[in-house]
Write an enzyme that holds these catalytic residues in place. Structure first.
Site, PDB file in Angstrom:
ATOM      1  N   GLU A  57      43.025  47.572  37.347  1.00 55.15           N
ATOM      2  CA  GLU A  57      41.776  48.336  37.293  1.00 55.15           C
ATOM      3  C   GLU A  57      40.764  47.920  38.350  1.00 55.15           C
ATOM      4  O   GLU A  57      39.817  48.649  38.636  1.00 55.15           O
ATOM      5  CB  GLU A  57      41.180  48.216  35.890  1.00 55.15           C
ATOM      6  CG  GLU A  57      42.060  48.975  34.896  1.00 55.15           C
ATOM      7  CD  GLU A  57      41.682  48.738  33.454  1.00 55.15           C
ATOM      8  OE1 GLU A  57      41.359  47.593  33.115  1.00 55.15           O
ATOM      9  OE2 GLU A  57      41.692  49.701  32.684  1.00 55.15           O
ATOM     10  N   GLN A 113      50.156  54.714  25.255  1.00 50.35           N
ATOM     11  CA  GLN A 113      49.932  53.457  25.971  1.00 50.35           C
ATOM     12  C   GLN A 113      50.017  52.254  25.031  1.00 50.35           C
ATOM     13  O   GLN A 113      49.996  51.112  25.473  1.00 50.35           O
ATOM     14  CB  GLN A 113      48.567  53.472  26.679  1.00 50.35           C
ATOM     15  CG  GLN A 113      48.543  54.390  27.888  1.00 50.35           C
ATOM     16  CD  GLN A 113      47.240  54.346  28.663  1.00 50.35           C
ATOM     17  OE1 GLN A 113      46.645  55.387  28.912  1.00 50.35           O
ATOM     18  NE2 GLN A 113      46.772  53.165  29.046  1.00 50.35           N
ATOM     19  N   ARG A 169      40.939  53.688  34.151  1.00 51.07           N
ATOM     20  CA  ARG A 169      41.008  52.504  35.019  1.00 51.07           C
ATOM     21  C   ARG A 169      39.729  51.700  34.973  1.00 51.07           C
ATOM     22  O   ARG A 169      39.077  51.471  35.990  1.00 51.07           O
ATOM     23  CB  ARG A 169      41.268  52.970  36.440  1.00 51.07           C
ATOM     24  CG  ARG A 169      42.509  52.318  36.988  1.00 51.07           C
ATOM     25  CD  ARG A 169      42.919  52.844  38.307  1.00 51.07           C
ATOM     26  NE  ARG A 169      43.897  51.930  38.856  1.00 51.07           N
ATOM     27  CZ  ARG A 169      44.985  52.311  39.490  1.00 51.07           C
ATOM     28  NH1 ARG A 169      45.257  53.573  39.656  1.00 51.07           N
ATOM     29  NH2 ARG A 169      45.799  51.419  39.979  1.00 51.07           N
ATOM     30  N   CYS A 170      39.375  51.276  33.764  1.00 53.69           N
ATOM     31  CA  CYS A 170      37.997  50.843  33.570  1.00 53.69           C
ATOM     32  C   CYS A 170      37.807  49.485  32.934  1.00 53.69           C
ATOM     33  O   CYS A 170      36.708  48.979  32.896  1.00 53.69           O
ATOM     34  CB  CYS A 170      37.327  51.846  32.658  1.00 53.69           C
ATOM     35  SG  CYS A 170      38.199  51.921  31.087  1.00 53.69           S
TER      36      CYS A 170
HETATM   37  N1  MCN Z   1      50.504  42.345  39.183  1.00 53.80           N
HETATM   38  C1  MCN Z   1      50.970  41.380  40.070  1.00 53.80           C
HETATM   39  N2  MCN Z   1      50.265  40.213  40.217  1.00 53.80           N
HETATM   40  C2  MCN Z   1      49.103  39.995  39.554  1.00 53.80           C
HETATM   41  C3  MCN Z   1      48.601  41.003  38.690  1.00 53.80           C
HETATM   42  C4  MCN Z   1      49.346  42.163  38.516  1.00 53.80           C
HETATM   43  O1  MCN Z   1      52.006  41.586  40.696  1.00 53.80           O
HETATM   44  N3  MCN Z   1      48.421  38.869  39.703  1.00 53.80           N
HETATM   45  C5  MCN Z   1      51.299  43.551  38.916  1.00 53.80           C
HETATM   46  C6  MCN Z   1      51.774  43.550  37.452  1.00 53.80           C
HETATM   47  O2  MCN Z   1      52.868  42.775  37.224  1.00 53.80           O
HETATM   48  C7  MCN Z   1      51.964  45.029  37.171  1.00 53.80           C
HETATM   49  C8  MCN Z   1      50.832  45.651  37.992  1.00 53.80           C
HETATM   50  O3  MCN Z   1      50.501  44.698  39.022  1.00 53.80           O
HETATM   51  O4  MCN Z   1      53.219  45.453  37.620  1.00 53.80           O
HETATM   52  C9  MCN Z   1      49.573  45.940  37.135  1.00 53.80           C
HETATM   53  O5  MCN Z   1      49.338  44.821  36.325  1.00 53.80           O
HETATM   54  P1  MCN Z   1      48.039  44.576  35.431  1.00 53.80           P
HETATM   55  O6  MCN Z   1      46.874  44.374  36.283  1.00 53.80           O
HETATM   56  O7  MCN Z   1      48.397  43.530  34.449  1.00 53.80           O
HETATM   57  O8  MCN Z   1      47.784  45.953  34.662  1.00 53.80           O
HETATM   58  P2  MCN Z   1      48.668  46.630  33.517  1.00 53.80           P
HETATM   59  O9  MCN Z   1      50.079  46.496  33.838  1.00 53.80           O
HETATM   60  O10 MCN Z   1      48.176  46.207  32.195  1.00 53.80           O
HETATM   61  O11 MCN Z   1      48.322  48.137  33.764  1.00 53.80           O
HETATM   62  C10 MCN Z   1      47.164  48.721  33.249  1.00 53.80           C
HETATM   63  C11 MCN Z   1      46.249  49.217  34.319  1.00 53.80           C
HETATM   64  C12 MCN Z   1      45.294  50.175  33.720  1.00 53.80           C
HETATM   65  S1  MCN Z   1      44.428  49.676  32.377  1.00 53.80           S
HETATM   66  C13 MCN Z   1      45.163  51.436  34.200  1.00 53.80           C
HETATM   67  S2  MCN Z   1      43.996  52.429  33.500  1.00 53.80           S
HETATM   68  C14 MCN Z   1      46.005  51.911  35.264  1.00 53.80           C
HETATM   69  C15 MCN Z   1      46.541  50.802  36.118  1.00 53.80           C
HETATM   70  O12 MCN Z   1      47.032  49.799  35.369  1.00 53.80           O
HETATM   71  N4  MCN Z   1      46.859  52.929  35.002  1.00 53.80           N
HETATM   72  C16 MCN Z   1      47.880  53.176  35.895  1.00 53.80           C
HETATM   73  N5  MCN Z   1      47.332  51.192  37.145  1.00 53.80           N
HETATM   74  C17 MCN Z   1      48.106  52.309  37.016  1.00 53.80           C
HETATM   75  N6  MCN Z   1      49.093  52.585  37.905  1.00 53.80           N
HETATM   76  C18 MCN Z   1      49.900  53.654  37.704  1.00 53.80           C
HETATM   77  N7  MCN Z   1      50.856  53.906  38.616  1.00 53.80           N
HETATM   78  N8  MCN Z   1      49.753  54.471  36.621  1.00 53.80           N
HETATM   79  C19 MCN Z   1      48.773  54.265  35.717  1.00 53.80           C
HETATM   80  O13 MCN Z   1      48.651  55.050  34.663  1.00 53.80           O
HETATM   81 CU1  CUM Z   2      40.172  51.828  30.667  1.00 52.49          CU
HETATM   82  S1  CUM Z   2      41.688  52.873  31.374  1.00 52.49           S
HETATM   83 MO1  CUM Z   2      43.207  51.533  31.336  1.00 52.49          MO
HETATM   84  O1  CUM Z   2      42.405  50.493  30.246  1.00 52.49           O
HETATM   85  O2  CUM Z   2      44.348  52.188  30.426  1.00 52.49           O
END
Ligand code: MCN
Ligand code: CUM
Length: 806
Positions: free
Chosen positions: A760, A237, A384-385
């Site tokens: 998350e 990751q 997811r925390c």
């Molecule tokens: N997004 C959006 N508009 C926003 C915020 C987000 O359209 N205002 C979209 C983003 O562009 C992205 C998605 O939603 O495509 C998730 O964005 P974001 O919240 O920034 O999270 P990350 O991309 O950093 O993903 C990490 C987060 C975490 S920490 C865990 S744990 C988790 C999660 O994402 N693991 C996942 N969702 C998951 N979903 C899938 N399918 N697989 C995982 O392993």
């Molecule tokens: Cu805490 S689970 Mo996500 O942060 O990859």
């Protein structure tokens, strides 16, 4: 004046930029079997590694005899700690400042711990040889209860640091104690508690669970001895951080290490940590000169890789008679297992747990977290925390319910009364965070209206009456949750991992014909980055999202970034993307002005083009500008159209949400039917509503799993009782309810496009919401709190203990 066609709105729609429910571009590959996962990587001469693991939770390793194993045809090597010790690789640093055995060094501390690594020409030969490695163990007393681990005569688990008085996070007060992390004002909080009209107190346990991604962890390490280059494909990751750590541990120069995260089949935090399998594969490849693949199986994944939670949270919440919260007190006993391998920013040994004042304006608070070693697998945080925000939200959202019962006030009303008001943002919490923006009352009222809250309560009361009259055996529960998340680590000044500041990055290259590639320091594991980051750029630079390739996960090509976890991609890399886009636009403006023969200030941006102010028929579209960048000699401007941004966010983002869950509980079977689940999320500016909805569905389903049955349970000997999917609950379409999703939009004031993270949130808010619903079903009978997971047995037990079985 002539009407310009197509109109700006029509042109904007073609871009599929911000706000478009653009279909996921990744899915074309994934749904046609063209994904490329670690296990798809097959290199000539590749060897396979497999682990000998400890059957005991605590034992001395007296001897290891690998002679029979080495006789198995195809076996190339059997590595033990003794082989790694001369290289200094038998222990490795953890992300939490502790160290962890790569292979058992004298003793084992948890069931499933890595003891020896067998390398063979064939995966089956490796497995056969694992069976033949003879390890002589001498059992030691096992501690799986963190409270017992802190008793004076508890067995010493970590002999390597038994006498060490200082740990990575300050003083240690017992041989099994890791750290104490204290936040807030203890004296003031205890004074408020002593003088309060009402104090509600409860021990809230958030059980040990596991992310259990569809694809387990694994890697392929390939040392090319000719050019001195090490390439590692892995389920990482945070590929850049892995490269730096690999360089520091191995002594291989960083430019000679290439880390590639190919497609990842779900991460959920499980793939943030560094596991012995990676080190052993790298060492084995260096030793044998051949590529080495290691992919763990399902049981290994559940038993030995990063778990989540295992937090014992003692909460006390004080309030006035009419329900105004005056203080929050919390002490956590955190079970970290055999090594502290938690993945948190360095200065936060309990993550962002100090967001536990939640969405409420609580004047004083105090929090202390004690980390403890036990004979369980290491890890923590993952799933997811957002760095312990899930635990924090669970604590405060259960405590609010407990307080509401004690006060005899409706829990929705109690929340409304204590919400941070819109005019208080930016809001500084008692435990030190500055919430960027929020409008909680609006979201709450919308949620309650959407579910018909008053009617639900009336129906619930009727149900209790029917139950008492013997007309039904089903009770009804209404679960409420209002959560505030904290995502987007983070400002470099206070967030780092192993000393690496948590900025993120985006590099953009515009091609002559007006299409583009952008590379980021993050890595999608299913979140759809290739779809959504192109949308951010489409809106920033006026090139259709369909003409923008997004690439992540190859450290030889992507700019340095800290990776994807803590929902930080949108808040940090998303911001970098917008900023890099703006650099492109700034240069494009100069090129356009040159082409239009006007001053730079005389052109303005209009969706996908620069137009001469006041003369919209005179314009240069982005495609034309791109070509000019490569074909014209423009005085004072370098050829080409590229930009890079490294973005250090000024603050985290604080998404929030209002969830309501309605359940029917069968008192005699403990069966809980989810009748309704409504989730309102506010993640600021919404990039792709369809992806957000998918994220919410997935996160809620994981929340359902955790709240209703998923658990890594141990017996007293430290045996993992739930090490297979026979016992570890993973919901299927059958168990998953229908979700109603909704939103409000409160942009982040400091993010370039106003977006906050969302990945998350549904898990952070979902778990307390399901749990509150189950607990609420029994409220009328004097029930206050029961521990998760609310499986049939535990729910039946609540009814039984309340005397509802007659
Ligand atoms: N997004 C959006 N508009 C926003 C915020 C987000 O359209 N205002 C979209 C983003 O562009 C992205 C998605 O939603 O495509 C998730 O964005 P974001 O919240 O920034 O999270 P990350 O991309 O950093 O993903 C990490 C987060 C975490 S920490 C865990 S744990 C988790 C999660 O994402 N693991 C996942 N969702 C998951 N979903 C899938 N399918 N697989 C995982 O392993
Ligand atoms: Cu805490 S689970 Mo996500 O942060 O990859």
């Amino acid at each position: 004046m002539n009407e310009i066609t197509p109109t700006p709105a029509e042109r904007a729609e073609k871009l599929k930029g911000l706000g478009s429910s653009r279909k996921r571009v990744e899915d074309v590959r994934f749904t046609q079997g063209k994904g490329n996962y670690v296990d798809d990587i097959k290199l000539p001469g590749m060897l396979f590694g497999d682990f000998v693991r400890s059957p005991y939770a605590h034992a001395r390793v007296v001897s290891i005899d690998a002679e029979a194993a080495k006789q198995v045809p195809g076996v190339v090597a059997v590595l033990t700690a003794a082989d790694l010790a001369p290289l200094g690789l038998h222990w490795m640093p953890t992300l939490a400042g502790d160290k962890q055995m790569v292979l058992a060094d004298g003793k084992v501390l948890f069931q499933g711990q890595e003891v020896a690594f067998v390398v063979a020409t064939d995966r089956y030969a490796a497995a056969d040889a694992v069976e033949l490695v003879e390890v002589d163990y001498e059992e030691l007393p096992v501690v799986t209860d963190p409270f017992k681990a802190l008793e004076p005569d508890a067995p010493v688990l970590r002999e390597d640091i038994a006498d060490q008085k200082e740990g990575a996070h300050g003083a240690r007060r017992h041989h099994n104690h890791i750290f104490t992390w204290e936040q807030g004002d203890r004296e003031a909080t205890e004074k408020v508690l002593a003088e309060a009209d009402v104090v509600a107190e409860e021990m809230i346990y958030y059980h040990r669970t596991h992310p259990c991604p569809l694809e387990t962890c694994g890697c392929v390490a390939s040392m090319d001895k000719v050019n001195g280059k090490l390439t590692v494909w892995g389920t990482f990751q945070a590929p850049h951080a892995v490269r730096t750590v690999a360089s520091l541990i191995s002594g291989i120069a960083e430019h000679n290490i290439r880390i590639i995260s190919p497609d990842i089949g779900g991460g959920f935090g499980n793939k943030v940590g560094v596991y012995p399998g990676y080190i052993c594969s790298i060492v084995a490849s260096i030793v044998t000169g051949k590529p080495v693949k290691w992919v763990e199986d399902r049981m290994e994944n559940l038993m030995a890789t990063a778990f989540a939670r295992d937090y014992w949270m003692q909460g006390k919440i004080a309030a006035t008679k009419d329900g105004r919260i005056t203080g929050l007190w919390c002490h956590v006993t955190a079970d970290h297992g055999g090594f502290d391998a938690c993945a948190d920013p360095t200065k936060f040994p309990a993550g962002f747990f100090n967001i536990c004042t939640g969405s409420y304006d609580i004047p004083v608070a105090w929090l202390a977290v004690d980390g403890v070693y036990t004979n369980k697998a290491p890890g923590g945080v993952a799933y997811r925390c957002s760095f312990r925000v899930t635990e924090a939200a669970y604590l405060i959202e259960r405590m609010i319910e407990v307080l509401a019962i004690k006060l005899g006030i409706d829990a929705a009303e109690l929340r409304r009364k204590n919400f941070i008001r819109k005019d208080q943002f930016p809001y500084r919490s008692a435990l030190g965070w500055e919430y960027d923006s929020g409008d909680y009352h609006t979201a709450w009222d919308k949620a309650l209206a959407a579910v018909g809250y008053e009617d639900l309560r009336a129906e619930q009361a009727d149900r209790v009456e029917s139950f008492r009259r013997g007309e039904t055996r089903k009770l009804m529960g209404v679960g409420l949750t209002f959560f505030t998340e904290i995502v987007g680590a983070g400002p470099v000044k206070n967030c780092d991992i192993l000393g690496l500041g948590m900025f993120d990055s985006c590099e953009i290259r515009i091609h002559p014909t007006g299409s583009a590639i952008a590379r980021l320091g993050t890595i999608s594991q299913g979140q759809g980055h290739a779809t959504t980051f192109a949308q951010i750029l489409a809106s920033e630079i006026g090139i259709p999202a369909d003409n923008i390739t997004i690439e992540e996960g190859d450290t030889d090509t992507a700019p340095y970034g800290l990776g994807t976890y803590g929902s930080r991609s949108t808040p940090v890399a998303g911001a970098a993307t917008a900023m890099a886009g703006r650099k492109i636009r700034a240069k494009a403006q100069m090129i356009a002005a040159y082409l239009l023969e006007v001053h730079d200030d005389d052109v303005e941006w209009d969706v996908d083009r620069f137009v001469v102010k006041g003369a919209p028929e005179r314009f240069k579209a982005m495609a034309e500008i791109a070509f000019a960048a490569y074909n014209q000699a423009i005085p004072g401007i370098e050829p080409g159209l590229e930009a890079v941004s490294y973005y250090d966010p000024p603050n985290m983002t604080y998404p929030f949400g209002a969830y309501v869950c309605v359940v029917d509980v069968d008192v005699d079977t403990g069966q809980v039917d989810i009748r309704r689940f409504y989730a309102l999320d506010d993640c600021g500016t919404r990039i792709n509503p369809m992806i957000i909805e998918g994220q919410v569905h997935g996160g809620l389903t994981e929340a359902l799993a955790i709240a209703m049955g998923q658990e890594i349970a141990y017996d007293e000997l430290g045996n993992v009782k739930t090490g297979t999917l026979m016992d570890f609950f993973v919901p299927t379409a059958w168990e998953t309810p229908h979700y109603e999703t909704d939103w409000t939009t409160t942009p982040s004031p400091h993010h370039p496009i106003g977006a906050k993270g969302v990945g998350e949130s549904p898990n952070v808010g979902g778990v307390p919401c399901f749990s509150n619903a189950v607990n609420d079903a029994f409220r009328a009978f004097g029930h206050v709190h029961a521990h998760m997971p609310h499986d049939h047995w535990r729910v039946w037990k609540i009814a039984h203990d309340l005397g509802l079985h007659g």
